[in-house]
Each structure stands twice: as structure tokens, then as C-alpha cells.
Write a protein that holds these residues in place. Structure first.
Motif, PDB file in Angstrom:
ATOM      1  N   TYR A  16       1.131  -1.603   0.397  1.00  0.00           N
ATOM      2  CA  TYR A  16       0.155   0.017  -0.039  1.00  0.00           C
ATOM      3  C   TYR A  16       0.972   0.783   0.393  1.00  0.00           C
ATOM      4  CZ  TYR A  16      -3.480   3.843   1.861  1.00  0.00           C
ATOM      5  OH  TYR A  16      -3.511   5.110   1.226  1.00  0.00           O
ATOM      6  N   VAL A  17       1.379   1.271   0.702  1.00  0.00           N
ATOM      7  CA  VAL A  17       2.685   2.775   0.793  1.00  0.00           C
ATOM      8  C   VAL A  17       3.650   2.792  -0.225  1.00  0.00           C
ATOM      9  CG1 VAL A  17       4.990   3.309   2.043  1.00  0.00           C
ATOM     10  CG2 VAL A  17       3.227   2.158   3.577  1.00  0.00           C
ATOM     11  N   LEU A  18       3.966   1.704  -1.431  1.00  0.00           N
ATOM     12  CA  LEU A  18       4.242   1.916  -2.303  1.00  0.00           C
ATOM     13  C   LEU A  18       3.720   1.994  -3.553  1.00  0.00           C
ATOM     14  CD1 LEU A  18       6.693  -1.421  -2.126  1.00  0.00           C
ATOM     15  CD2 LEU A  18       7.502   0.578  -3.110  1.00  0.00           C
ATOM     16  N   TYR A  19       2.512   1.724  -3.253  1.00  0.00           N
ATOM     17  CA  TYR A  19       1.064   2.320  -4.486  1.00  0.00           C
ATOM     18  C   TYR A  19       0.757   4.093  -4.377  1.00  0.00           C
ATOM     19  CZ  TYR A  19      -3.841   3.521  -4.783  1.00  0.00           C
ATOM     20  OH  TYR A  19      -4.840   4.098  -5.708  1.00  0.00           O
ATOM     21  N   LEU A  20       1.290   4.104  -2.816  1.00  0.00           N
ATOM     22  CA  LEU A  20       0.919   5.565  -2.907  1.00  0.00           C
ATOM     23  C   LEU A  20       1.527   6.379  -3.116  1.00  0.00           C
ATOM     24  CD1 LEU A  20       0.252   5.895   1.039  1.00  0.00           C
ATOM     25  CD2 LEU A  20      -1.232   6.220  -0.949  1.00  0.00           C
ATOM     26  N   GLU A  21       3.442   5.896  -3.205  1.00  0.00           N
ATOM     27  CA  GLU A  21       4.125   6.504  -3.714  1.00  0.00           C
ATOM     28  C   GLU A  21       4.273   6.381  -4.951  1.00  0.00           C
ATOM     29  OE1 GLU A  21       7.897   4.538  -1.785  1.00  0.00           O
ATOM     30  OE2 GLU A  21       7.355   5.570  -0.344  1.00  0.00           O
ATOM     31  N   ARG A  22       3.903   5.432  -5.895  1.00  0.00           N
ATOM     32  CA  ARG A  22       3.184   5.009  -7.627  1.00  0.00           C
ATOM     33  C   ARG A  22       2.645   6.192  -8.144  1.00  0.00           C
ATOM     34  NH1 ARG A  22       4.389  -0.399  -6.202  1.00  0.00           N
ATOM     35  NH2 ARG A  22       1.619  -0.563  -6.994  1.00  0.00           N
ATOM     36  N   THR A  23       1.627   6.245  -7.340  1.00  0.00           N
ATOM     37  CA  THR A  23       0.689   7.185  -7.795  1.00  0.00           C
ATOM     38  C   THR A  23       0.646   8.908  -7.738  1.00  0.00           C
ATOM     39  OG1 THR A  23      -0.425   7.067  -5.903  1.00  0.00           O
ATOM     40  CG2 THR A  23      -1.315   5.206  -7.509  1.00  0.00           C
ATOM     41  N   GLY A  24       1.264   8.799  -6.769  1.00  0.00           N
ATOM     42  CA  GLY A  24       2.388  10.361  -6.743  1.00  0.00           C
ATOM     43  C   GLY A  24       1.777  11.415  -5.781  1.00  0.00           C
ATOM     44  N   ALA A  70       3.168  13.099  -2.308  1.00  0.00           N
ATOM     45  CA  ALA A  70       4.160  13.248  -1.417  1.00  0.00           C
ATOM     46  C   ALA A  70       4.475  13.162  -0.749  1.00  0.00           C
ATOM     47  CB  ALA A  70       3.890  15.136  -1.436  1.00  0.00           C
ATOM     48  N   ALA A  71       5.841  13.281  -0.559  1.00  0.00           N
ATOM     49  CA  ALA A  71       6.690  11.956   0.852  1.00  0.00           C
ATOM     50  C   ALA A  71       5.671  12.453   1.871  1.00  0.00           C
ATOM     51  CB  ALA A  71       8.084  12.181   0.608  1.00  0.00           C
ATOM     52  N   SER A  72       5.220  13.763   1.929  1.00  0.00           N
ATOM     53  CA  SER A  72       5.667  13.932   3.216  1.00  0.00           C
ATOM     54  C   SER A  72       3.284  13.381   3.544  1.00  0.00           C
ATOM     55  CB  SER A  72       4.895  15.784   3.232  1.00  0.00           C
ATOM     56  OG  SER A  72       4.257  15.902   2.188  1.00  0.00           O
ATOM     57  N   SER A  73       2.702  13.149   3.044  1.00  0.00           N
ATOM     58  CA  SER A  73       1.499  13.160   2.954  1.00  0.00           C
ATOM     59  C   SER A  73       1.825  10.881   2.775  1.00  0.00           C
ATOM     60  CB  SER A  73       0.954  12.801   1.237  1.00  0.00           C
ATOM     61  OG  SER A  73       0.378  14.617   1.035  1.00  0.00           O
ATOM     62  N   VAL A  74       2.733  10.716   2.382  1.00  0.00           N
ATOM     63  CA  VAL A  74       2.400   9.095   2.553  1.00  0.00           C
ATOM     64  C   VAL A  74       3.843   9.018   4.267  1.00  0.00           C
ATOM     65  CG1 VAL A  74       4.118   7.224   2.242  1.00  0.00           C
ATOM     66  CG2 VAL A  74       3.844   8.651  -0.087  1.00  0.00           C
ATOM     67  N   ASP A 113       1.177  -6.656  15.382  1.00  0.00           N
ATOM     68  CA  ASP A 113       0.961  -5.019  14.948  1.00  0.00           C
ATOM     69  C   ASP A 113       2.024  -5.764  13.771  1.00  0.00           C
ATOM     70  OD1 ASP A 113       0.989  -2.730  13.564  1.00  0.00           O
ATOM     71  OD2 ASP A 113       2.688  -2.344  14.980  1.00  0.00           O
ATOM     72  N   PRO A 114       1.480  -5.392  12.003  1.00  0.00           N
ATOM     73  CA  PRO A 114       1.431  -6.001  11.173  1.00  0.00           C
ATOM     74  C   PRO A 114       2.541  -4.411  10.488  1.00  0.00           C
ATOM     75  CG  PRO A 114      -0.607  -5.241  10.984  1.00  0.00           C
ATOM     76  CD  PRO A 114      -0.374  -5.450  12.254  1.00  0.00           C
ATOM     77  N   SER A 115       2.101  -3.711  11.064  1.00  0.00           N
ATOM     78  CA  SER A 115       2.789  -2.159  10.956  1.00  0.00           C
ATOM     79  C   SER A 115       4.091  -1.810  11.967  1.00  0.00           C
ATOM     80  CB  SER A 115       1.632  -0.900  11.219  1.00  0.00           C
ATOM     81  OG  SER A 115       1.434  -0.940  12.122  1.00  0.00           O
ATOM     82  N   GLU A 116       4.435  -3.094  12.441  1.00  0.00           N
ATOM     83  CA  GLU A 116       5.679  -2.967  13.235  1.00  0.00           C
ATOM     84  C   GLU A 116       7.020  -2.439  12.312  1.00  0.00           C
ATOM     85  OE1 GLU A 116       8.241  -4.953  17.193  1.00  0.00           O
ATOM     86  OE2 GLU A 116       6.346  -5.824  15.803  1.00  0.00           O
ATOM     87  N   LEU A 117       7.242  -3.019  11.527  1.00  0.00           N
ATOM     88  CA  LEU A 117       8.271  -2.714  10.190  1.00  0.00           C
ATOM     89  C   LEU A 117       8.148  -1.612   9.477  1.00  0.00           C
ATOM     90  CD1 LEU A 117       9.997  -6.558  10.223  1.00  0.00           C
ATOM     91  CD2 LEU A 117      10.025  -4.564  12.085  1.00  0.00           C
ATOM     92  N   LEU A 118       7.011  -0.939   9.383  1.00  0.00           N
ATOM     93  CA  LEU A 118       6.774  -0.341   7.850  1.00  0.00           C
ATOM     94  C   LEU A 118       7.651   0.863   8.546  1.00  0.00           C
ATOM     95  CD1 LEU A 118       4.374  -0.343   5.826  1.00  0.00           C
ATOM     96  CD2 LEU A 118       3.039   0.659   7.125  1.00  0.00           C
ATOM     97  N   LYS A 119       7.767   1.229   7.186  1.00  0.00           N
ATOM     98  CA  LYS A 119       8.997   2.445   7.457  1.00  0.00           C
ATOM     99  C   LYS A 119       8.148   3.489   6.685  1.00  0.00           C
ATOM    100  CE  LYS A 119      11.917   0.175   9.641  1.00  0.00           C
ATOM    101  NZ  LYS A 119      12.282   1.040  10.672  1.00  0.00           N
ATOM    102  N   PRO A 120       8.323   5.487   6.639  1.00  0.00           N
ATOM    103  CA  PRO A 120       7.736   6.422   5.610  1.00  0.00           C
ATOM    104  C   PRO A 120       9.072   6.293   5.158  1.00  0.00           C
ATOM    105  CG  PRO A 120       8.813   6.946   8.945  1.00  0.00           C
ATOM    106  CD  PRO A 120       9.155   4.940   8.295  1.00  0.00           C
ATOM    107  N   PRO A 121       8.855   7.232   3.838  1.00  0.00           N
ATOM    108  CA  PRO A 121       9.556   7.675   2.931  1.00  0.00           C
ATOM    109  C   PRO A 121      10.495   8.392   3.384  1.00  0.00           C
ATOM    110  CG  PRO A 121       7.635   8.208   3.009  1.00  0.00           C
ATOM    111  CD  PRO A 121       7.530   7.203   4.004  1.00  0.00           C
TER     112      PRO A 121
END
Length: 219
Positions: free
Chosen positions: A56-64, A66-70, A93-101
């Protein structure tokens, strides 16, 4: 929408005492996540895993986005799943290792002294609206208040004699001083302009019809 979101929204209001705007931002991010997951045949919270979230995070980045929004979306997701884990509603927690851009830090663009002066001098007439606008700009400049804080001010929050105001955010409040220019503009507004548009209201700044001013109205 996943029913767990409703529980989380209630938690943000009643336990975290988050502001209305903060809660709205969190829920907006989570609704987007929910829509993505449903489109990918993941209809319930307990089916979400780290791979799904990373996709999902990669999808947000690919669809344009902004890094701040992601980054904000990642923060919303991590906060939600941490709440779920602490409530015992998920085993891990499935988001434990999730990293912001990564966000490149840039020096903010600031106004010059001359630009600030031109801005403050824009409302220079004698109509109630111009007197009000002058007071709002001077107060914003003098105190650094956010727009939402400014329009939430009540008449009794301001002490022009002592030159300070009380800013409230949920259960928190702080004392904010202001100088002579803001005091002068505010006193003129209170004496000349506000009585012409406000009718038995505690709200400090209103629109010309006398209703509480909105953020859109101020902009």
C-alpha cells in the motif's frame, strides 16, 4: 469501512483528546487504506499483514502522493495498529516494521521584513471587515497561533490590558503574549468593528454576518 475504525475514532476523541482536525486526518488516511485493502480482497483487519501494508505504501508513492503525505499515512496506520494490539484485538502488529519514505529537509522560505510589512498593511481601510482582518493578521504575526487556534478564540480569552491571550487545545491551555501593534489593532476591532457584526456571541472573530469564522473564511 472496517468497524474497528469507529472504535479507534472514539478512542482518539475520548482518551487521546485529539483535535477534530487531527482525528479527521487520521480517519481520512485509514479510509484510503480500507479502500485499497478491499480492492485487493482483504476484507478484514485480521487478514492484513506487513506485505499488504508495504504494498500500500509503495502504491501511494507510485501514484504520485507527496513524501510528506505518505509519511503521514504511515503514521496513521502505525498508530491504529498499535491501538489494536494494545486492545488485544490482533495478536501482532503488522505495521511494526513499516517505514515512512525519506523526506529531504529543506530550509523553509520566509518572508522578508518588507514583505511582512506589506502583508500587515493590506487591510488598511475603515470598514468592519478591514479592521477585523488587520486585527487577525497582527495577532497571527505577533503570537504564531495556528489558524484553527485563532478562530477558536473567545472574547474572554484575550486580555488587552496585560497584552496576552489564553490559547486552548483540548484540555491543554497556554498563555501567549502579544505586543503593542497587535494590541492596538485588537482594541480597535473590539471597539469599532466587532459590535457592528457580532450579536451576543463569545467568539472573538466572526464573519460579516456575525457567524463564527471558519478556516476557509479566514483564508
Amino acid at each position: 469501512m472496517w468497524e474497528e475504525f469507529i472504535q479507534y475514532e472514539t478512542y482518539l476523541y475520548t482518551v487521546k483528546h485529539a483535535s477534530k482536525n487531527t482525528v479527521a486526518a487520521y480517519m481520512r488516511d485509514l479510509r484510503k487504506l480500507n479502500n485499497y485493502m478491499e480492492e485487493h480482497q482483504i476484507p478484514s483487519i485480521d487478514m492484513v499483514n506487513h506485505t499488504n501494508l508495504n504494498s500500500y505504501v509503495l502504491y501511494l508513492e507510485r501514484t504520485g502522493s507527496a513524501a510528506s503525505s505518505v509519511s503521514r499515512s504511515v503514521a496513521s496506520i502505525k498508530s491504529f495498529f498499535l491501538y489494536m494490539l494494545r486492545q488485544g484485538l490482533i495478536p501482532q502488529d503488522p505495521s511494526e516494521l513499516l517505514k515512512p519514505p525519506h523526506i529531504d529537509k529543506r530550509s523553509p522560505e520566509i518572508l522578508t521584513v518588507e514583505e511582512v510589512q506589506r502583508l500587515l498593511n493590506q487591510p488598511n481601510g475603515n470598514s468592519p471587515k478591514e479592521i477585523r482582518d488587520k486585527a487577525m493578521l497582527e495577532l497571527l504575526y505577533a503570537t504564531g497561533l495556528r489558524v484553527s487556534e485563532l478562530i477558536a478564540l473567545k472574547v474572554f480569552d484575550v486580555n488587552t490590558d496585560m497584552g496576552y491571550l489564553v490559547c486552548r487545545d483540548g484540555n491543554k491551555e497556554r498563555i501567549v503574549p502579544f505586543g503593542k501593534a497587535a494590541k492596538k489593532a485588537l482594541e480597535r476591532y473590539m471597539e469599532e468593528a466587532r459590535p457592528a457584526v457580532c450579536y451576543e456571541q463569545d467568539t472573538l472573530f466572526t464573519n460579516i454576518q456575525g457567524a463564527p469564522l471558519t478556516r476557509q473564511g479566514l483564508w
